[in-house]
Scaffold this motif. Structure first.
Motif: not given
Length: 254
Positions: A21-32, A47-49, A110-118
């Motif tokens: 399973a997976l998801f990402f955010t972009h601006h004001k929405y999240c898609i799983s 951006v969170i993946l 197992t899980v991997c989360l990443v977030q881009v902050k600037g």
């Protein structure tokens, strides 16, 4: 650019859509995904993946591994949709874990989360899913695999590892850097130079191209692969070649 994601189920698990399973955010929405669901957000989290791989061994005990990985990714999205303030990755990890526990979802993942902050990339990883950073056509960084032994990764859930094993990293990133977050269905079948070659091509449908390249490799019993390299080095079983049939999931952003 909007992140891209793509899943290819193991052929034996195609009916239920696989166990990744997976998801990402972009601006004001999240898609799983899967199943594909869109969440409206009250706060721009950037951006969170995220990816999660349901541990297949649970199927032998009559438990559907996909329910845990999907519940975990949806738990991340639910937290993001319920707040109007920033959320750090460890809080997200704990919330998703807690939701599965409260909902009595059996299994582990197992899980991997990443977030881009600037100009910063923050990451949190448990097990053998993971991420890659590519810059100027070269691999800049690859996450560490966390395994107790060959083919037995750290995992969160029932009977799994402690939340504290989650490995946190922070990286400086530049415009144009490519971030790949994927389950082991990608990394077990493609060497890093092959992965880099795919994602440094045209960015149109790059996640789909990467997943399909891993799928082709998984079905080629004549080639070597990272999985069979590890098999031949880490087990006493007869040597083998070929890829590893598995669910494949990846999210890519630049």
């Amino acid at each position: 650019p909007t992140p891209q994601m793509y899943c290819i189920p193991d052929p034996q698990k195609r009916e239920k859509g696989g166990e990744d399973a997976l998801f990402f955010t972009h601006h004001k929405y999240c898609i799983s995904h899967p199943p594909k669901k869109t969440w409206q957000l009250n706060y721009d989290h950037g951006v969170i993946l995220g990816v999660a791989d349901g541990v297949g061994g649970w199927a032998e005990m009559g438990v559907d591994p996909s329910k845990y990985s999907r519940g975990f990714m949806e738990g991340c999205c639910q937290l993001l949709a319920s707040t109007n303030r920033p959320v750090d990755l460890r809080t997200m990890l704990h919330a998703a874990y807690r939701d599965n526990f409260r909902n009595r979802v059996r299994g582990s993942c197992t899980v991997c989360l990443v977030q881009v902050k600037g100009s910063k990339l923050e990451t949190l990883n448990v097990g053998d899913s993971g991420y890659r950073i590519i810059r100027n056509g070269e691999l800049l960084y690859k996450s560490d695999e966390q395994q107790y032994k060959f083919n037995f990764p750290y995992q969160l859930g029932e009977g799994g590892s402690r939340l504290s094993v989650a490995q946190r990293r922070e990286h400086d990133v530049l415009p144009g850097d490519i971030i790949v977050v994927a389950t082991d269905g990608v990394y077990d079948n493609l060497y890093d130079d092959e992965l880099v070659k795919v994602v440094c091509g045209p960015m149109y449908n790059v996640a789909e191209q990467l997943a399909k390249a891993a799928s082709v490799a998984a079905n080629d019993d004549k080639r070597d692969s990272p999985f069979t390299d590890a098999w031949n080095e880490g087990t006493m079983r007869p040597r083998r070649s070929g890829g590893k049939l598995d669910d494949i999931a990846c999210v890519v952003t630049r």
